[in-house]
Structure formats: C-alpha cells, structure tokens
Design a protein around this motif. Structure first.
Motif, PDB file in Angstrom:
ATOM      1  N   GLU A 143       2.609  -2.406  -7.799  1.00 15.33           N
ATOM      2  CA  GLU A 143       3.473  -1.267  -7.457  1.00 15.33           C
ATOM      3  C   GLU A 143       2.771  -0.319  -6.492  1.00 15.33           C
ATOM      4  OE1 GLU A 143       6.518   1.313  -7.032  1.00 15.33           O
ATOM      5  OE2 GLU A 143       6.624  -0.659  -7.962  1.00 15.33           O
ATOM      6  N   ARG A 192       4.109   0.625  -2.756  1.00  9.03           N
ATOM      7  CA  ARG A 192       4.328   2.011  -2.314  1.00  9.03           C
ATOM      8  C   ARG A 192       3.560   2.300  -1.034  1.00  9.03           C
ATOM      9  NH1 ARG A 192       3.794   6.449  -6.765  1.00  9.03           N
ATOM     10  NH2 ARG A 192       4.520   7.636  -4.983  1.00  9.03           N
ATOM     11  N   SER A 199       0.534  -5.203 -12.847  1.00  6.62           N
ATOM     12  CA  SER A 199       1.822  -4.709 -12.347  1.00  6.62           C
ATOM     13  C   SER A 199       1.665  -3.349 -11.681  1.00  6.62           C
ATOM     14  CB  SER A 199       2.854  -4.643 -13.465  1.00  6.62           C
ATOM     15  OG  SER A 199       2.443  -3.741 -14.474  1.00  6.62           O
TER      16      SER A 199
END
Length: 107
Positions: free
Chosen positions: A13, A17, A9
């Motif tokens: 992420e 980003r 995860s």
C-alpha cells in the motif's frame, strides 16, 4: 522497524501511494507550459524535469513560498534541470499547491 510494522500488505500500500502521488505530481508539473520531462522512462518517487528558469532559481523561489522544490541538476543539463521527489505523505491538496507555486515561480 517500519517495514516490520507495515507488513507485506502495508508495504504494498505504501508503494502504491508513492506511485500514485508521483504520477499525479508529474502530470501536474508537466502540464505547466515550459516544463518538460528530462526522460520518458518510468518513474517511482523521483523524476527530473527541465524548466525555463535555472533549477537553483526555482529552488530559491519555491523556498520563499514554503516549498522544498527539489535538487537542481548540474551543467550537463544546461542548469535547467530539476529532480523532484514525492513521498506517500503528500496529499492531492499539497501537490496542487506545489504545482501552482511551481507555475508561479517559473513565470
């Protein structure tokens, strides 16, 4: 080590980003008059633009303002190409400051 620490995860992420920062930066830079995309292909972390000023000149002028502008592309791009890169560490404020400085140095 970083990948193990981030986990699945966290890696997702991080990639998100990067993608968001790249899109924001690309949109900001391409909104400047005289700057165009070198390619319309999808991008992730890096993208190339053409500028009205030689890439090497842009890099030198941006350095004077405290920014690492990118990598000038060679003569096959008319010496007006520049490869820009964005990481997950850049904030919107930093990107906005970069775009403002970029616009200033190509005028």
């Amino acid at each position: 080590m970083q990948l193990a620490w981030l986990g699945t995860s966290g890696l997702q992420e991080l990639a998100l980003r990067c993608a968001r920062g790249t899109r924001y930066t690309r949109d900001a830079v391409l909104a400047i008059d005289g700057v165009g995309p070198l390619s319309d292909a999808p991008v992730f972390r890096e993208f190339a633009v053409t500028t009205p000023v030689a890439g090497e000149v842009v890099v030198e002028r941006m350095a004077d303002d405290g920014f690492l502008a990118g990598v000038p592309l060679g003569p096959e791009y008319g010496d007006r190409g520049l490869l820009l890169s964005v990481t997950e560490r850049r904030t919107r404020d930093e990107i906005d400051a970069f775009a403002a400085a970029f616009e200033k140095v190509i005028r």
